[in-house]
Structure formats: structure tokens, C-alpha cells
Design an enzyme around this catalytic site. Structure first.
Site, short mmCIF file in Angstrom:
data_model
loop_
_atom_site.label_atom_id
_atom_site.label_comp_id
_atom_site.label_asym_id
_atom_site.label_seq_id
_atom_site.Cartn_x
_atom_site.Cartn_y
_atom_site.Cartn_z
CB CYS A 87 -1.11 -0.19 1.20
SG CYS A 87 -1.98 -1.48 1.07
CB CYS A 210 -12.71 -0.93 6.99
SG CYS A 210 -12.95 -2.24 8.30
CB SER A 211 -9.74 2.22 3.90
OG SER A 211 -8.66 1.13 3.94
CE LYS A 332 -14.53 4.54 7.18
NZ LYS A 332 -15.17 4.56 5.93
CG HIS A 336 -6.07 2.10 0.89
ND1 HIS A 336 -5.17 2.93 0.28
CD2 HIS A 336 -6.00 1.33 1.71
CE1 HIS A 336 -3.84 2.26 0.97
NE2 HIS A 336 -4.43 1.22 1.67
N1 COA Z 1 -16.73 2.71 4.58
C1 COA Z 1 -18.04 2.87 4.31
N2 COA Z 1 -18.73 2.03 3.70
C2 COA Z 1 -18.45 1.11 3.16
C3 COA Z 1 -17.29 0.60 3.22
C4 COA Z 1 -16.32 1.36 4.18
N3 COA Z 1 -14.86 0.96 4.23
N4 COA Z 1 -16.93 -0.67 2.56
C5 COA Z 1 -18.18 -0.82 2.04
N5 COA Z 1 -19.12 0.24 2.39
C6 COA Z 1 -20.49 0.37 2.15
C7 COA Z 1 -20.80 0.16 0.51
O1 COA Z 1 -20.82 1.39 -0.22
C8 COA Z 1 -22.09 -0.74 0.80
O2 COA Z 1 -23.27 0.37 0.80
P1 COA Z 1 -24.50 0.20 -0.02
O3 COA Z 1 -25.06 -1.02 0.42
O4 COA Z 1 -25.25 1.39 0.52
O5 COA Z 1 -24.03 0.45 -1.45
C9 COA Z 1 -22.11 -1.46 1.94
O6 COA Z 1 -21.03 -0.78 2.64
C10 COA Z 1 -21.55 -2.75 1.52
O7 COA Z 1 -20.46 -2.62 0.59
P2 COA Z 1 -19.62 -4.19 0.18
O8 COA Z 1 -18.77 -3.77 -0.70
O9 COA Z 1 -20.73 -5.16 0.07
O10 COA Z 1 -18.64 -4.26 1.56
P3 COA Z 1 -17.78 -5.34 1.95
O11 COA Z 1 -18.42 -6.33 2.99
O12 COA Z 1 -17.46 -6.40 0.74
O13 COA Z 1 -16.35 -4.87 2.19
C11 COA Z 1 -14.91 -4.34 4.05
C12 COA Z 1 -16.32 -4.17 3.34
C13 COA Z 1 -14.58 -3.21 5.24
C14 COA Z 1 -14.79 -5.75 4.32
C15 COA Z 1 -13.95 -3.94 2.64
O14 COA Z 1 -14.17 -2.71 2.21
C16 COA Z 1 -12.45 -4.07 3.11
O15 COA Z 1 -12.09 -5.23 3.15
N6 COA Z 1 -11.68 -2.86 3.58
C17 COA Z 1 -10.31 -3.03 3.80
C18 COA Z 1 -9.47 -2.98 2.82
C19 COA Z 1 -8.04 -3.24 3.12
O16 COA Z 1 -7.67 -4.27 3.83
N7 COA Z 1 -7.11 -2.53 2.71
C20 COA Z 1 -5.42 -2.62 2.80
C21 COA Z 1 -5.40 -2.09 4.12
S1 COA Z 1 -3.66 -2.08 4.72
#
Ligand code: COA
Length: 388
Positions: A87, A210-211, A332, A336
Site C-alpha cells: 500500500c 475500515c478503508s 477511510k 484506498h
Molecule cells: N466505509 C464505508 N462504507 C463502506 C465501506 C467502508 N470501508 N466498505 C463498504 N461500504 C459500504 C458500501 O458502499 C455498501 O453500501 P451500500 O449497500 O449502500 O451500497 C455497503 O457498505 C456494503 O459494501 P460491500 O462492498 O458489500 O462491503 P464488503 O463487506 O464487501 O467490504 C470491507 C467491506 C470493510 C470488508 C472492505 O471494504 C475491506 O476489506 N476493507 C479493507 C481494505 C483493506 O484491507 N485495505 C488494505 C489496508 S492495509
């Protein structure tokens, strides 16, 4: 060493960009930065492109040459190199571009950062991100990044009394800033209750800690500072650049609440810039999870170790606070796209130091800092910038 300035910036919208290809995204950001700088293609001495895992996300490697070609520069045979550090790939690309000009090798360099993460399923994206953790000691046992940062959060709570409310306050602040950023993935404010009660991802981190998974690209044009005024009235000088590394595995660290790679990189950058944390007017820090922002403001020396949670609670880091943090909305809320993040952070700092950040503008911003992290802290890269 020669001084180096940023003379052009470009950013795509961040989000789920189904209608744009990898090539379209990076060339959109690059074209914006080149137009902003006023240089011509013939003047570019080199290109550095940050991307963490284009092979797994879009099935395309060899992107140094690909980006030069997609930009219409293949006939110029410009040296174009892909840089990878999880990242932190974007921040590392900035540093490589900076070093190549500082050394006297190049005069004008275009730096890009890109990731298109939504072309694969969420599970595949999580698996790809997890390749940046230690395969034998972490990923093999099923831990992913939300899990690793959840362990940091738990330890921080245990050591320093940091609370879930304080974590949530980081998210609330960054959503407030992101709502003012036209390029952010999530342009909406959230309440403290929503952040606290969001779906649990890895205890104590919920969805709003989470981002997200993001598509996007960013680009900047770097120039030898002595020539920068030829192109722009508002060159922004890079006055410090630092980089540090640490163990890939979190459990091997001296203290999992301190990112020693950040501490080391910060020391290098502050020394070169001849400034202290007190001189920094604003910072973009690597808030891949809310706890990461709390650790970052401690490791960068803005507050004492263990006092990050309290600083958030006391509104020290808001847009009009003592040290505004993540005015863009941060990872966030702005999103990202891992390889683009480090370059996009510089874009935000440059906008702020030029006085062009509109509703997010920090008053009298003169010195800004960008902090980009790879993995759970195995790589950190920091740049300090100042208006010339
Ligand atoms: N912040 C705010 N809203 C979020 C979000 C976040 N981080 N991630 C998803 N959403 C929202 C989506 O817009 C969606 O909204 P909607 O239903 O109104 O359209 C809803 O939440 C579900 O989204 P979805 O894509 O199904 O989420 P998910 O459960 O597949 O993924 C996380 C969510 C947090 C698990 C995923 O974003 C993630 O893995 N984040 C971390 C990424 C990471 O590790 N990066 C590297 C860092 S070192």
C-alpha cells in the site's frame, strides 16, 4: 542533492469505477497532472508508477511500459518503471522520482499511482491485499489486514485505554472531510452512533473503521526546483523525504502499537527538512483503519505515545484543529486504491499549500506532511512539502 518541486497534480474520482479501464484511469490522472504543469511529453526524463498488484487485480503486469504507451509516449522511449511496496507503492514511486531529480540524473519526472481493485470479487481483493502480509506466519493461518489492525487496536486499548468511541471519532471526522472532497468515494457524513454500531468486521473494528476497496489513480509532475518557476507560479518544494522498513509479520515487532518504520522515516524526513512536528500545518496520514490514524499521529510526533485517542476526542485533528489530519477524507473516506494512495496524498497536500482546497482549505497552511504505509507497517514513506 538538488531541490525538487511539484509543478503539476492530477487525480481521478475514487470509487467503484466500472466504466473505466486501468489504462483510462492512469492516463486521465497523468494527463491532468501534465496539463496542470504545462510541460510537454518531450520534456519528460522518466516515469515512475506505483501499483501494488495490477497482475492480480486486472491481470496486467509490465505496467511501466504500458503506462508510457497508454499516455501516447511510446515513440519517445521514456524510461518508465513500476514501483511496488504494497500500500506504500505510490509513496515509494514519489520518492524514486524525487531521488532521480535530486541526484541530478533527471530534470522532469512524471509519477503515477494506480489500483483498480473492484474488477475482482471482495474475497479475491482481500486475498490479494493479504499477499502483503507474511505468507508463512500470517496469511497461511487466515489472518487478513482487518484482523491484523484489529490486534493493534486491541493492544492499544489495553496499553493506553483507547476506546471504541475514539476509533469511531476518527471515522466521523474523516467522513466529514470526505464529504467536502469532490473526488472522494464516500461523500457523506456519518454519526458517532453509526460508526460504533456498524457491522463488525474484525473485533473491535467495524465496517466504518475500515478503508474501502477502491478504483482510482493519481499523478504528479516533479521538476528540479531551479527550473520550476518556468512552469508554474506556485511550485511546492519537497523539503524532506524519508523511508523505513520493518518486519513483515506484526508479531515480530518490538511493540505492535508503534510503527517503527514510520518513526524511522519521520526522523529522516524531519531532519532533512530541518523542521519538527510542531512546524507541520497539516498531514495526510495512512488511515487504512481508524486505529492506524491514531498510531500515525503518535509515531509522527504530533502527540505523545498513547495520547492519540484523546487527541481525536479533543478535536485536535479536525479541519480547524491544532493539526488537521486527513483533510481529503483520508483512506477511510476518499478511498484506498492501494498503489494510488501515496501519490493522492501528495496531490491533497499540494492543493492545500497552493490554497486551492476550496471548502477543505486549512488556513495559512505552509508546511504539509504525507505519510504512506505498506502492509501492517513493514514499509513507511514520508514526504514533507512547503510552498516556495
Ligand atoms: N466505509 C464505508 N462504507 C463502506 C465501506 C467502508 N470501508 N466498505 C463498504 N461500504 C459500504 C458500501 O458502499 C455498501 O453500501 P451500500 O449497500 O449502500 O451500497 C455497503 O457498505 C456494503 O459494501 P460491500 O462492498 O458489500 O462491503 P464488503 O463487506 O464487501 O467490504 C470491507 C467491506 C470493510 C470488508 C472492505 O471494504 C475491506 O476489506 N476493507 C479493507 C481494505 C483493506 O484491507 N485495505 C488494505 C489496508 S492495509
Amino acid at each position: 542533492m538538488r531541490d525538487v518541486a511539484v509543478i503539476g497534480i492530477g487525480l481521478t474520482k475514487f470509487g467503484e469505477l466500472w466504466d473505466k479501464s486501468f489504462r483510462q484511469l492512469i492516463t486521465e490522472a497523468g494527463a491532468k497532472a501534465i496539463l496542470d504543469s504545462g510541460i510537454s511529453g518531450e520534456e519528460i526524463d522518466a516515469m515512475y508508477i506505483g501499483s501494488m498488484s495490477s497482475g492480480r487485480f486486472v491481470g496486467q503486469e509490465h505496467i511501466g511500459a504500458l503506462v508510457a504507451e497508454a499516455s501516447g509516449f511510446s515513440h519517445l522511449h521514456i524510461p518508465s518503471t513500476r514501483v511496488e511496496g504494497a500500500c506504500a507503492s505510490g509513496g515509494l514511486a514519489v520518492r524514486q522520482g524525487y531521488l532521480s531529480i535530486a541526484s541530478g540524473m533527471n530534470d522532469i519526472v512524471v509519477v503515477g499511482g494506480i489500483e483498480k481493485m473492484n474488477d475482482v470479487s471482495g474475497t479475491a481483493a482481500t486475498g490479494t491485499l493479504a499477499t502483503a502480509a507474511d505468507q508463512e506466519w500470517e496469511s497461511f493461518f487466515g489472518v487478513t489486514f482487518p484482523g491484523l489492525y484489529a490486534m493493534i487496536a486491541r493492544r492499544h486499548m489495553h496499553e493506553y485505554g483507547t476506546t471504541k468511541e475514539q476509533l469511531a471519532q476518527v471515522a466521523v471526522k474523516n467522513h466529514k472531510n470526505g464529504a467536502l472532497n469532490p473526488n472522494a468515494q464516500y461523500r457523506r457524513e456519518i454519526t458517532l452512533e453509526q460508526a460504533i454500531n456498524a457491522t463488525m468486521v474484525a473485533e473491535p473494528l467495524g465496517l466504518l473503521d475500515c478503508s474501502p476497496v477502491t478504483d482510482g489513480a493519481a499523478s504528479i509532475v516533479l521538476c528540479a526546483a531551479e527550473k520550476a518557476k518556468k512552469y508554474t507560479d506556485k511550485p511546492i518544494k519537497i523539503i524532506g523525504s524519508g523511508q523505513g522498513s520493518d518486519t513483515l509479520a506484526l508479531h515480530s515487532r518490538r511493540d505492535i502499537c508503534t510503527l517503527d518504520a514510520t518513526v524511522h522515516a519521520a526522523k529522516m524526513a524531519y531532519k532533512q527538512a530541518n523542521v519538527t512536528p510542531k512546524d507541520i500545518d497539516l498531514a495526510e496520514v495512512h488511515d487504512c483503519f481508524t486505529i492506524a490514524e491514531i498510531c500515525a499521529i503518535e509515531d509522527l510526533g504530533f502527540v505523545k505515545k498513547g495520547e492519540g485517542g484523546k487527541a481525536i476526542e479533543n478535536n485536535i485533528t479536525t479541519l480547524d484543529g491544532q493539526i488537521p489530519i486527513n483533510t481529503s477524507g483520508g483512506l477511510k473516506t476518499k478511498g484506498h486504491p492501494v498503489g494510488a494512495t501515496g501519490v493522492a496524498q501528495i496531490v491533497e497536500i499540494v492543493e492545500q499549500l497552493r490554497g486551492e482546497a476550496d471548502k477543505r482549505q486549512v488556513k495559512d497552511a505552509k508546511i504539509g506532511l504525507a505519510h504512506n504505509v505498506g502492509g501492517s507497517g513493514a514499509t513507511a514513506v514520508i514526504h514533507i512539502l512547503e510552498a516556495m
